[in-house]
Design a protein around this motif. Structure first.
Motif, PDB file in Angstrom:
ATOM      1  N   PRO A   1      15.075   7.991  12.095  1.00  0.00           N
ATOM      2  CA  PRO A   1      15.845   7.649  10.886  1.00  0.00           C
ATOM      3  C   PRO A   1      16.339   6.197  10.845  1.00  0.00           C
ATOM      4  CG  PRO A   1      17.040   9.159  12.337  1.00  0.00           C
ATOM      5  CD  PRO A   1      15.642   9.108  12.831  1.00  0.00           C
ATOM      6  N   PHE A   2      16.599   5.599  12.000  1.00  0.00           N
ATOM      7  CA  PHE A   2      17.081   4.217  11.986  1.00  0.00           C
ATOM      8  C   PHE A   2      16.023   3.252  12.510  1.00  0.00           C
ATOM      9  CE2 PHE A   2      19.176   0.731  14.401  1.00  0.00           C
ATOM     10  CZ  PHE A   2      19.651   0.026  13.301  1.00  0.00           C
ATOM     11  N   LEU A   3      15.506   3.562  13.722  1.00  0.00           N
ATOM     12  CA  LEU A   3      14.544   2.641  14.338  1.00  0.00           C
ATOM     13  C   LEU A   3      13.228   2.568  13.549  1.00  0.00           C
ATOM     14  CD1 LEU A   3      15.052   3.448  18.124  1.00  0.00           C
ATOM     15  CD2 LEU A   3      15.925   1.499  16.837  1.00  0.00           C
ATOM     16  N   GLY A   4      12.958   3.624  12.753  1.00  0.00           N
ATOM     17  CA  GLY A   4      11.736   3.651  11.958  1.00  0.00           C
ATOM     18  C   GLY A   4      11.612   2.437  11.043  1.00  0.00           C
ATOM     19  N   PHE A   5      12.762   1.893  10.607  1.00  0.00           N
ATOM     20  CA  PHE A   5      12.755   0.710   9.735  1.00  0.00           C
ATOM     21  C   PHE A   5      12.148  -0.510  10.432  1.00  0.00           C
ATOM     22  CE2 PHE A   5      16.197   3.114   7.621  1.00  0.00           C
ATOM     23  CZ  PHE A   5      15.662   3.133   6.340  1.00  0.00           C
ATOM     24  N   PHE A   6      12.299  -0.538  11.754  1.00  0.00           N
ATOM     25  CA  PHE A   6      11.794  -1.699  12.504  1.00  0.00           C
ATOM     26  C   PHE A   6      10.337  -1.524  12.931  1.00  0.00           C
ATOM     27  CE2 PHE A   6      16.398  -1.696  13.360  1.00  0.00           C
ATOM     28  CZ  PHE A   6      16.696  -2.879  12.714  1.00  0.00           C
ATOM     29  N   GLY A   7       9.799  -0.342  12.642  1.00  0.00           N
ATOM     30  CA  GLY A   7       8.426  -0.084  13.078  1.00  0.00           C
ATOM     31  C   GLY A   7       7.381  -0.494  12.063  1.00  0.00           C
ATOM     32  N   VAL A   8       7.806  -0.891  10.866  1.00  0.00           N
ATOM     33  CA  VAL A   8       6.824  -1.221   9.817  1.00  0.00           C
ATOM     34  C   VAL A   8       6.375  -2.682   9.942  1.00  0.00           C
ATOM     35  CG1 VAL A   8       7.684   0.524   8.231  1.00  0.00           C
ATOM     36  CG2 VAL A   8       8.667  -1.767   8.193  1.00  0.00           C
TER      37      VAL A   8
ATOM     38  N   MET B   1      11.520  -6.287  21.160  1.00  0.00           N
ATOM     39  CA  MET B   1      11.924  -4.890  20.913  1.00  0.00           C
ATOM     40  C   MET B   1      11.449  -4.410  19.541  1.00  0.00           C
ATOM     41  SD  MET B   1      15.657  -4.449  22.610  1.00  0.00           S
ATOM     42  CE  MET B   1      16.409  -6.019  22.291  1.00  0.00           C
ATOM     43  N   VAL B   2      11.559  -5.285  18.556  1.00  0.00           N
ATOM     44  CA  VAL B   2      11.121  -4.894  17.206  1.00  0.00           C
ATOM     45  C   VAL B   2       9.609  -4.669  17.201  1.00  0.00           C
ATOM     46  CG1 VAL B   2      10.837  -5.697  14.818  1.00  0.00           C
ATOM     47  CG2 VAL B   2      13.013  -6.021  15.999  1.00  0.00           C
ATOM     48  N   TRP B   3       8.906  -5.568  17.842  1.00  0.00           N
ATOM     49  CA  TRP B   3       7.442  -5.449  17.825  1.00  0.00           C
ATOM     50  C   TRP B   3       6.972  -4.184  18.553  1.00  0.00           C
ATOM     51  CZ3 TRP B   3       3.391  -9.690  19.413  1.00  0.00           C
ATOM     52  CH2 TRP B   3       2.259  -9.506  18.633  1.00  0.00           C
ATOM     53  N   ALA B   4       7.736  -3.797  19.545  1.00  0.00           N
ATOM     54  CA  ALA B   4       7.324  -2.615  20.319  1.00  0.00           C
ATOM     55  C   ALA B   4       7.883  -1.320  19.732  1.00  0.00           C
ATOM     56  CB  ALA B   4       7.774  -2.779  21.769  1.00  0.00           C
ATOM     57  N   THR B   5       8.527  -1.408  18.562  1.00  0.00           N
ATOM     58  CA  THR B   5       9.076  -0.190  17.949  1.00  0.00           C
ATOM     59  C   THR B   5       7.974   0.576  17.230  1.00  0.00           C
ATOM     60  OG1 THR B   5      11.198  -1.271  17.623  1.00  0.00           O
ATOM     61  CG2 THR B   5      10.783   0.696  16.319  1.00  0.00           C
ATOM     62  N   PRO B   6       7.799   1.845  17.585  1.00  0.00           N
ATOM     63  CA  PRO B   6       6.730   2.623  16.938  1.00  0.00           C
ATOM     64  C   PRO B   6       7.070   2.980  15.490  1.00  0.00           C
ATOM     65  CG  PRO B   6       7.562   3.684  18.939  1.00  0.00           C
ATOM     66  CD  PRO B   6       8.521   2.615  18.589  1.00  0.00           C
ATOM     67  N   HIS B   7       6.031   3.237  14.712  1.00  0.00           N
ATOM     68  CA  HIS B   7       6.253   3.754  13.361  1.00  0.00           C
ATOM     69  C   HIS B   7       5.401   4.998  13.145  1.00  0.00           C
ATOM     70  CE1 HIS B   7       7.361   3.948   9.219  1.00  0.00           C
ATOM     71  NE2 HIS B   7       6.104   3.826   8.815  1.00  0.00           N
ATOM     72  N   SER B   8       4.132   4.785  12.766  1.00  0.00           N
ATOM     73  CA  SER B   8       3.262   5.938  12.494  1.00  0.00           C
ATOM     74  C   SER B   8       2.633   6.424  13.800  1.00  0.00           C
ATOM     75  CB  SER B   8       2.162   5.544  11.514  1.00  0.00           C
ATOM     76  OG  SER B   8       2.759   5.164  10.318  1.00  0.00           O
TER      77      SER B   8
END
Lengths: 596, 265
Positions: free
Chosen positions: A380-387, A356-363
């Motif tokens: 605002p929250f999931l963005g932290f896991f997208g980096v 789930m973390v790896w599949a979290t988008p960021h940019s």
């Protein structure tokens, strides 16, 4: 040599020689052709589907076949050596079975390569003339290597019975040689592809500055050599395992089921072993892309291709989950494995969270509505896991977990009798926890430092994981040597769904290869040779992911259809025989009534 | 009913691939199109139009937005909010427009503290902005807290020369560079105004010692035949270069001269 075999030998040799002659003829004609290039159009249109799609489809098919015939022999020769040194006929049979698969695909690979060349020469003449002006000397090396590879592989395959017994070392030597030649072919072809992506050794106007070596040794050449070599082994392993799964599902006797269960396990084991190190090679490649050109790197990771990495993460997550699930299912046929079942939920949890973390988008490029709904470009929250800090941590923990699955599988029916077993186990668990702690520490610390510092952290994380793997195996091998057995593995007694997992892995990895091919080629955008030779054709638009996925799926389906057909053809002469090369197929433990 | 294994395996494989394809088709579909060339030379354009064009380039062909944010601290590159006002104070004696143009053409000349030297020259491939586009983007940057006063003449004539990236050097003129050197120093009398490597020392016109490196063959050929049409290099008087070489040089002398100039790298 039997008449049928002799006839096939002559036919295949004639076919390969014909392909080679055609290739050499085209190559020889190219300099003269180049002189007339001024009168030639820059592009021609392929009927109906267009030139780009034609090249794309043939290139992907060629690469799929090439990856298979280069990857499988690498582990086939290792298996042959194991069989030779341990005098275990099962390994020799398996090695021959694997080479038989690649052998059948050999001429198709050559045919597709020749077809790809004709497409370039005919439909992209200006581009090909330019590539020839840079790489002409390497064409000859490629052709000679191909020639040598063809005859070595033929000797290796047809000489299996002839070069047995005291002459086995010669046969193994042929296997090693064919692998060296095959890898050299890969390395030469990679120089062309990587030059298009990260050109080097040329002047600002695109002319060769010094020797051709400057163009060969460009930024991405060596990382792609390594990445493709490893990926080919994974690919070969998954295809061999899928073949075994198909045979398992079709099997009518316990012996046959046991044999192909074992073959599937070995194929998957090879694929998994190589797959674990593949992300590290991928990171190196990514780093070199950034080193070559920041714009290209940023476009690749944060520009119009940003969604591609989410799809990639999902595919890799499925590969991790599938590989582990197969091992856990496989443990059910191992007496004594019950004691390790309690770990499975925890491992599954780590893998699922990591996925789930790896599949979290960021940019990501988002629509205005989506951006408004999220309150910005990042959640605002999931963005932290997208980096990258989070993703590096996730993938390293997934690799550690997968390795743990393998270690547990390996010792499932064995009890160490060494007096230092407790100390050994403690050090092994310690290695796992220390590695995990290092990975998590640098993952969290990465949020508090500049990006340039953070990039370096991935090296420590990777180092910790590889170090733990090396230490655990160094202890594990002597610790379980001469171990007490809790029962033989009951090969063939595995649920049928496990075989569909093997097929899932093969299909997913093949699809992933197509996707990564699109990524590698697509980041050049509207350039044939990045920053040097612009694509001015009607196909200069880099298509969206949906279109790319449609193409990848169609080509992958065609690839599997061709593979099935070729395997069927290859097996025609041996229909009705259990033996692979004149000898009966070996019995595998668990495959007969006596083992029950 | 007995379903053959091949059929089951085939259906399963298609289902797996179909799921991936469905997902890939359900996310935002973004194509990457080749950028369009902007040409403002010779035309009239208002500052507002220029700023608008520059903003468009900032977000598209220039790929500036990938690293630079406006009103938000970037991880890779500085926030550009107010850069038009700040630019004049960056380097003593350097105006805002000079600083901004230098940042575009020689990004490593001044680094904002805390950021690495990773920005590429935007007039070179693969970004390859032409002079008009450089003008527009400089105007847009000036508009961010400053006054738009940049003109096309502020952009060096050599900037963006290789912007198109186009085909690699494939123009093979039949000319003889050695004979061309003789034309340069003799009949053409170019030596009276230009220096070309070891040939000549005059400084009336631009030094041509690296002309083939900074200009395209098309530019060099056009400049000899119709110098006024391609403008005057900044810092040199206008209208000095004679326009009659098309009449005075033979075809062979012309291609020899061009062949010689193309050796100057």
């Amino acid at each position: 040599m039997r008449p049928l075999r002799a006839l096939r030998w002559v036919a295949w040799t004639a076919f390969a020689a014909g392909i080679l002659v055609a290739v050499v003829a085209v190559l020889t004609a190219l300099p003269a052709y180049a002189q007339d290039a001024a009168q030639e159009p820059a592009y021609r249109a392929f009927p109906v589907i267009g030139s780009r799609l034609a090249v794309w489809a043939v290139a992907q098919l060629h690469l799929n076949f090439a990856a298979f015939i280069l990857g499988v022999p690498i582990f086939a020769v290792i298996i042959e050596i194991i069989g030779w040194r341990t005098r275990d006929a099962r390994y020799d049979w398996l090695s021959h079975e694997l080479v038989k698969l690649t052998f059948a695909a050999f001429s198709t690979t050559a045919l597709l390569g020749a077809l790809l060349l004709f497409l370039f020469v005919g439909y992209y003449p200006k581009f090909w003339t330019y590539m020839t002006s840079i790489f002409f000397p390497t064409y000859w090396i490629y052709a000679l290597l191909f020639f040598a590879e063809t005859f070595t592989v033929y000797l290796w395959y047809y000489g299996w019975d002839w070069l047995s017994g005291s002459k086995k070392w010669i046969h193994v030597g042929l296997g090693v040689l064919s692998n060296l030649l095959g890898t050299s072919i890969l390395v030469v072809a990679n120089s062309w592809v990587t030059f298009m992506m990260s050109p080097a050794g040329i002047t600002e106007s695109g002319a060769l500055k010094g020797s051709v070596w400057g163009a060969i040794n460009n930024f991405t050449w060596m990382p792609i050599n390594i990445h493709r070599l490893i990926a080919n082994i994974v690919f070969g392993g998954t295809i061999a395992a899928a073949y075994a799964a198909f045979r398992f599902l079709n099997a009518t006797t316990d012996e046959e089921r046991a044999r192909y269960d074992w073959m599937g396990y070995v194929g998957n084991f090879v694929a998994l072993s190589a797959f674990i190190v593949l992300p590290f090679a991928g990171y190196w490649l990514g780093r070199e892309i950034y080193a070559f050109n920041q714009t290209m790197g940023i476009t690749m990771m944060g520009g119009f291709m940003s969604w591609l990495w989410i799809i990639q993460a999902i595919l890799i997550g499925i590969l991790f989950l599938g590989s582990n699930y197969y091992l856990w299912l496989g443990m059910e046929r191992i007496p004594g494995s019950e004691r390790y079942r309690k770990y499975v939920p925890y491992m599954l949890t780590i893998l699922a969270i990591g996925f789930m973390v790896w599949a979290t988008p960021h940019s990501l490029i988002v629509t205005l509505d989506e951006a408004r709904a999220m309150g910005g470009t990042h959640h605002p929250f999931l963005g932290f896991f997208g980096v990258m800090s989070a993703k590096n941590t996730a993938v390293n923990l997934m690799i550690l977990t997968t390795f743990l699955s393998y270690v547990l599988y390996r010792r499932a029916n064995r009890l160490s009798i060494k007096p230092w077993v407790l100390t050994g186990m403690a050090i092994q668990w310690g290695a796992f926890f220390v590695a995990a702690a290092i990975v998590v520490f640098y993952g969290v610390y990465g949020y508090f430092v500049e990006s340039i510092v953070r990039i370096g952290f991935s090296v420590y994380q990777v180092g910790a994981v590889l170090g733990a793997i090396a230490l655990v195996m160094t202890i594990d091998v002597p610790m379980f040597r001469g171990a007490r057995s809790t029962g033989a593995i009951r090969w063939g007694r595995i649920p049928a769904r496990s075989q569909y997992v093997l097929i899932l892995l093969a299909v997913t990895f093949t699809w992933l290869m197509g996707l990564m091919g699109f990524a590698r080629s697509g980041i050049r955008q509207y350039w044939h040779v990045y920053g040097v030779m612009r694509d001015t054709s009607v196909d200069a638009v880099t298509p969206a992911l949906g279109y790319a996925a449609n193409v990848i799926t169609i080509v992958t389906a065609v690839f599997f259809a061709l593979v099935m057909f070729i395997f069927w053809l290859g097996g025609l002469s041996e229909r009705g025989k259990a033996g692979a090369h004149g000898l009966p197929a070996p019995a595998i433990s668990g495959g007969s009534e006596d083992d029950r | 009913m007995h379903v053959p294994v091949g059929l089951k395996v085939g259906a399963f494989s298609l289902l797996v691939m179909g799921s991936y394809t469905y997902f890939a088709n359900s996310i935002p579909q973004i194509e990457s199109r080749p950028p369009e060339e902007l040409s403002l030379e010779g035309g009239t354009v208002t500052p507002a139009q220029l700023v608008k064009a520059g903003e468009q380039i900032f977000k598209t062909k220039g790929t500036c937005e990938v690293c630079h944010k406006i009103g938000e601290k970037g991880m890779r590159a500085p926030d550009l909010a107010g850069v038009g006002g700040r630019a004049a104070k960056r380097k003593p004696g350097v105006s805002a427009k000079q600083y901004l143009i230098e940042s575009l053409l020689d990004p490593g000349a001044y680094l904002v503290e805390g950021y690495p030297n990773i920005m590429p020259r935007v007039d070179k491939p693969p970004i390859g902005l032409n002079r008009s586009e450089l003008w527009a983007i400089a105007a847009f940057l000036e508009s961010l807290g400053g006054t738009v006063d940049v003109t096309l003449d502020d952009i060096p004539k050599t900037a963006g020369a290789a912007a198109a990236g186009g085909a690699p050097a494939e123009l093979k003129l039949p000319g003889d560079p050695k004979a061309g050197e003789a034309v340069f120093a003799g009949k053409g009398a170019c030596i009276a105004c230009h220096k070309a490597g070891k040939v000549g020392a005059a400084q009336v016109g631009p030094d041509l010692s690296q002309i083939a490196k900074i200009q395209t063959p098309e530019y060099i050929m056009g400049k000899i035949l119709n110098p006024a049409a391609l403008g005057t290099v900044a810092g040199y008087p206008k209208g000095v270069m004679p326009p009659m070489f098309g009449q005075t040089l033979t075809a062979k002398e012309y291609v020899d001269l061009v062949a010689f100039l193309l050796t100057l790298k």
